[in-house]
Design an enzyme around this catalytic site. Structure first.
Site, PDB file in Angstrom:
ATOM      1  N   GLU A 106       0.972  -1.119  -0.180  1.00  0.00           N
ATOM      2  CA  GLU A 106       0.197  -0.029  -0.072  1.00  0.00           C
ATOM      3  C   GLU A 106       0.949   1.102  -0.043  1.00  0.00           C
ATOM      4  O   GLU A 106       0.802   2.279   0.955  1.00  0.00           O
ATOM      5  CB  GLU A 106      -0.830  -0.064   1.314  1.00  0.00           C
ATOM      6  CG  GLU A 106      -1.908  -1.200   1.385  1.00  0.00           C
ATOM      7  CD  GLU A 106      -2.694  -1.155   2.611  1.00  0.00           C
ATOM      8  OE1 GLU A 106      -3.656  -1.921   2.575  1.00  0.00           O
ATOM      9  OE2 GLU A 106      -2.124  -0.874   3.574  1.00  0.00           O
ATOM     10  N   PRO A 107       1.860   1.631  -0.937  1.00  0.00           N
ATOM     11  CA  PRO A 107       2.319   2.698  -0.997  1.00  0.00           C
ATOM     12  C   PRO A 107       1.693   3.909  -1.294  1.00  0.00           C
ATOM     13  O   PRO A 107       0.858   3.968  -2.290  1.00  0.00           O
ATOM     14  CB  PRO A 107       3.540   2.245  -2.100  1.00  0.00           C
ATOM     15  CG  PRO A 107       2.840   1.551  -3.056  1.00  0.00           C
ATOM     16  CD  PRO A 107       1.965   0.412  -2.200  1.00  0.00           C
ATOM     17  N   GLY A 108       2.086   5.105  -0.576  1.00  0.00           N
ATOM     18  CA  GLY A 108       1.336   6.044  -1.099  1.00  0.00           C
ATOM     19  C   GLY A 108       2.273   7.438  -1.198  1.00  0.00           C
ATOM     20  O   GLY A 108       2.542   7.680  -2.352  1.00  0.00           O
ATOM     21  N   ARG A 114       1.538  20.139   6.389  1.00  0.00           N
ATOM     22  CA  ARG A 114       2.421  19.369   6.986  1.00  0.00           C
ATOM     23  C   ARG A 114       3.575  20.205   7.676  1.00  0.00           C
ATOM     24  O   ARG A 114       3.758  19.534   9.013  1.00  0.00           O
ATOM     25  CB  ARG A 114       3.108  18.558   5.784  1.00  0.00           C
ATOM     26  CG  ARG A 114       2.249  17.700   5.098  1.00  0.00           C
ATOM     27  CD  ARG A 114       2.998  16.659   4.269  1.00  0.00           C
ATOM     28  NE  ARG A 114       3.633  15.663   4.976  1.00  0.00           N
ATOM     29  CZ  ARG A 114       5.135  15.766   5.158  1.00  0.00           C
ATOM     30  NH1 ARG A 114       5.825  16.459   4.697  1.00  0.00           N
ATOM     31  NH2 ARG A 114       5.694  14.783   5.972  1.00  0.00           N
ATOM     32  N   TYR A 170       2.971  18.544  11.573  1.00  0.00           N
ATOM     33  CA  TYR A 170       3.909  17.612  11.810  1.00  0.00           C
ATOM     34  C   TYR A 170       5.326  18.069  12.168  1.00  0.00           C
ATOM     35  O   TYR A 170       6.198  17.482  12.369  1.00  0.00           O
ATOM     36  CB  TYR A 170       4.156  16.609  10.967  1.00  0.00           C
ATOM     37  CG  TYR A 170       2.742  15.766  10.342  1.00  0.00           C
ATOM     38  CD1 TYR A 170       1.964  15.092  11.145  1.00  0.00           C
ATOM     39  CD2 TYR A 170       2.207  16.140   9.068  1.00  0.00           C
ATOM     40  CE1 TYR A 170       0.916  14.579  10.556  1.00  0.00           C
ATOM     41  CE2 TYR A 170       1.234  15.200   8.562  1.00  0.00           C
ATOM     42  CZ  TYR A 170       0.394  14.721   9.391  1.00  0.00           C
ATOM     43  OH  TYR A 170      -0.934  14.040   9.114  1.00  0.00           O
ATOM     44  N   CYS A 222      -3.589  34.308   9.848  1.00  0.00           N
ATOM     45  CA  CYS A 222      -3.391  34.873  10.963  1.00  0.00           C
ATOM     46  C   CYS A 222      -3.126  34.029  12.068  1.00  0.00           C
ATOM     47  O   CYS A 222      -3.697  34.161  13.074  1.00  0.00           O
ATOM     48  CB  CYS A 222      -4.510  36.065  11.317  1.00  0.00           C
ATOM     49  SG  CYS A 222      -4.651  37.080  10.018  1.00  0.00           S
ATOM     50  N   GLU A 223      -1.940  33.422  12.100  1.00  0.00           N
ATOM     51  CA  GLU A 223      -1.431  32.479  13.312  1.00  0.00           C
ATOM     52  C   GLU A 223      -0.203  32.362  13.131  1.00  0.00           C
ATOM     53  O   GLU A 223       0.481  32.236  11.908  1.00  0.00           O
ATOM     54  CB  GLU A 223      -2.332  31.620  13.566  1.00  0.00           C
ATOM     55  CG  GLU A 223      -2.586  30.254  12.688  1.00  0.00           C
ATOM     56  CD  GLU A 223      -3.584  29.173  13.235  1.00  0.00           C
ATOM     57  OE1 GLU A 223      -2.957  28.397  13.838  1.00  0.00           O
ATOM     58  OE2 GLU A 223      -4.648  29.429  13.192  1.00  0.00           O
ATOM     59  N   TYR A 232       0.066  14.078   0.696  1.00  0.00           N
ATOM     60  CA  TYR A 232      -0.327  14.872   2.035  1.00  0.00           C
ATOM     61  C   TYR A 232      -0.248  16.507   1.831  1.00  0.00           C
ATOM     62  O   TYR A 232      -0.148  17.032   2.762  1.00  0.00           O
ATOM     63  CB  TYR A 232       0.367  14.429   3.154  1.00  0.00           C
ATOM     64  CG  TYR A 232       0.072  12.897   3.274  1.00  0.00           C
ATOM     65  CD1 TYR A 232      -1.182  12.370   3.765  1.00  0.00           C
ATOM     66  CD2 TYR A 232       1.112  11.814   2.866  1.00  0.00           C
ATOM     67  CE1 TYR A 232      -1.188  10.743   3.758  1.00  0.00           C
ATOM     68  CE2 TYR A 232       0.975  10.706   2.992  1.00  0.00           C
ATOM     69  CZ  TYR A 232      -0.248   9.987   3.404  1.00  0.00           C
ATOM     70  OH  TYR A 232      -0.301   8.636   3.514  1.00  0.00           O
TER      71      TYR A 232
END
Lengths: 420, 420
Positions: A273-275, A312, A316, A346-347, A374
């Site tokens: 199941e490679p993504g 990301r 992460y 605005c953060e 992703y």
């Protein structure tokens, strides 16, 4: 290896200048390389050719229909995790016998839709889920194939959010639970228990954790076969790491060389199941410098792409290389202020890169590398920002594969109440 | 105070049972209380009534058009940060003189659209941005009002991603830069420099950091006025904290009581930008337990809502109270396994709550409290999940204010290339 390379200080995607793509389609923009995508699929196919596995591309990594179509055309299957992904699989006419369905929380409707389409199998994560699939299959008068997901309790080196093979996570079952289900499969008359699934996490650079987990699975298979249980499938999941920064991940070939001997003589149909491995380096994210902001302590490249487009880095703490598309000059000055590449949101969590040696001026285009997996699939409309367009490059030709959202798209499903 | 309360062990939103709403509209579902929303707007209005501020609701917190309409109808203005939010402001016919536009990265087109609509003012974050607004205003033959955003270098106690008033962040300007722009405003003939803006962060429980920052602003205003500079507006931003767990945030009244004396005699039109304070506790997120999964080390309530619907727990490690809608029983057993409330998404980062004493069974509905702000507005289609519906409750009546997405919505902007 990917096909985003500099020629005469200009970044190209295959035969197209990144700068020209940014100008033609506007920014922010996702750009995919057809050749990189299919070559990465082929790398896995080739590495494992001796056992002819079913390679189910993990749709969640990048679910763009055109990309899915290319993978299906190359002989790939699809690893889906929701009714929405099943809908996509149908849209690209993926043969059902190449679809596996994983997810800890499949709803009744999703299970029913997947059974009706005749997918190859469900990866099942818990006993209540197995009961539910059996119940729905019974109602539909079908017998459906299932692999039980084994949680091998191994800990690969990766971000805690994408570790999925530790016993503290919500995924899979411990070996005792799993073996008991196999031994008592008469409890599930509409289920054909056919195999074992594992998936230990994502962006894993080394084969060690895979080998450890496969070792544990082999032991279970041996024990079950000794008791007369038939096991035909082994799904070893995905999780192969790619190069974002200075990682030196195993190649598909190296991975296969370590894994194949373990599978020898087991007489199992293997699924992969490679993504990220297929999509990750097949895409970049192009963004324009709106303002260069110098403060006494920092330099900021404020760009038109943001955390809503590419989550990301924020979610992460992920590293993505960032380069200017018309020169690959990284400043050599030692004492120069390091720069953050930040979006308009605005953060403070809205950043694409931090503390980089990077030179650019207002109006320049930057490429965020390794954004094919992703990236768009996690994008949102936060700050009422329209999601970017997606473009596929094939040699010297580029195609729009998802239109940029309009303001109307933002509110299309909303209802303004008149009478309030 | 909010209007999500238990009566006879049943959770109600105003006069509607949460369970009935979940059944009628399906789950996952955002439910908003009209009364809670408008009461929170009124609380601020009342607390500051002596100075009649312009209260610009921060659209990014929750941008649903019906909610915006209610706030505008109550006399509120809107704090926008993008062209998309301007589009929303126009859709609800917000008078332009009640709109302020903040963002570190306004694009040319966004600036042009905002000038054309005649908004009250831009909050400007950098010198290059000021030049750009001046240039575009000149082209449009307009003079536009601007407040400069001051970065006071104060550090409120909150998540690092939502601190915006430290000098290391991308926001605002230091006092020297800001004062120099005021003193050299002749460089910007199409700009009417009218005020100072500050916004130090979000979900701040105590007045201390605000007071410190306002003190710094006052000093700047005094210095500038001594040099003959006219300053008419002070925008003290938003950031008022709400109760998610055991916080004891200042009330609007307490905040006003500390801030108002500081503003006395300054002869300034004051602007406020509350977002979370108004929307946060005005909404809940309803989700259904799909499976209860017991593992040797953990208990998981696997629900049909996920990180794509409500990102705050995953992104900020945010705490939201979670209750079952048909009883508010929290288990009293000491040695009981704690439970995680997790979604179906295939990563460990997909959780809504961790380590809770919570009892529920398959099919039960759970309410995630305090989900009105930064809930739907940060939602995505990750895992090809359709975004939830939104419902507004007004007494005993409920209205759909955003339809649940369809599978077709997921791929509506995509183009499947035929010829590849």
């Amino acid at each position: 290896m990917h096909h985003f390379i500099f020629k005469n200080r200009e970044l190209y995607c295959e035969g197209c200048k990144a700068k020209d793509l940014a100008k033609e389609y506007g920014t922010p923009l996702y750009v995919y390389s057809r050749r990189t995508l299919t070559e990465h699929f082929d790398k896995i196919k080739k590495a494992f050719r001796s056992i002819k596995p079913v390679i189910c591309y993990s749709v969640k990594a990048n679910s763009n229909l055109t990309l899915l179509k290319l993978i299906v055309a190359a002989g790939g299957g699809l690893d889906i995790v929701s009714g929405g992904e099943l809908y996509r699989a149908k849209k690209v006419k993926c043969p059902p016998e190449r679809i596996v369905y994983a997810s800890v929380g499949k709803t009744d409707l999703e299970i029913q839709e997947a059974i009706s389409y005749g997918i190859l199998m469900f990866n099942v994560e818990s006993t209540p889920e197995l009961h539910n699939i059996n119940r729905i299959a019974s109602r539909l008068n079908k017998k459906v194939r299932v692999a039980l997901r084994f949680n091998p309790d191994v800990k690969p080196k990766t971000h805690s959010y994408i570790i999925t093979g530790k016993k503290e996570t919500k995924f899979g079952m411990d070996s005792e639970t799993l073996k008991n289900i196999f031994l008592e499969q008469y409890n599930y008359p509409n289920i054909k228990l056919a195999g074992i699934h594992m998936h230990i996490g994502s962006q894993i650079s080394q084969a060690g954790p895979f080998i450890k987990a496969i070792g544990k699975v082999k032991k279970i298979i041996t024990q079950l076969r000794q008791k007369g249980i038939i096991i035909s499938y082994l799904n070893i999941g995905g999780g192969l790491g790619i190069v974002y920064n200075k990682e030196k991940p195993q190649t598909a070939g190296e991975f296969a060389n370590k894994v194949l001997p373990l599978l020898k003589g087991l007489d199992l149909k293997v699924l992969l199941e490679p993504g990220r491995f297929i999509a990750g380096n097949s895409g970049i994210f192009l963004t324009k410098v709106i303002y260069v902001k110098n403060t006494p302590v920092k330099k900021f490249f404020i760009v038109d792409g943001a955390m809503n487009d590419l989550l990301r880095p924020s979610l992460y703490g992920a590293y993505h290389d960032v380069v200017t598309v018309n020169k690959n000059l990284k400043s050599k000055t030692q004492n120069q202020k390091l720069a953050d590449v930040v979006g308009p949101i605005c953060e403070s969590g809205d950043f694409l890169a931090k503390d980089r040696s990077l030179e650019a001026k207002q109006g320049d285009y930057l490429a965020v590398m390794g954004a094919g997996a992703y990236g768009f699939s996690m994008s949102s409309n936060y700050n009422s920002r329209r999601r970017p367009a997606e473009v596929l490059v094939d040699g010297k030709t580029s195609y729009i594969v998802r239109r940029r959202e309009s303001y109307q798209d933002l509110t299309g499903n909303e209802v303004i109440l008149k009478k309030l």
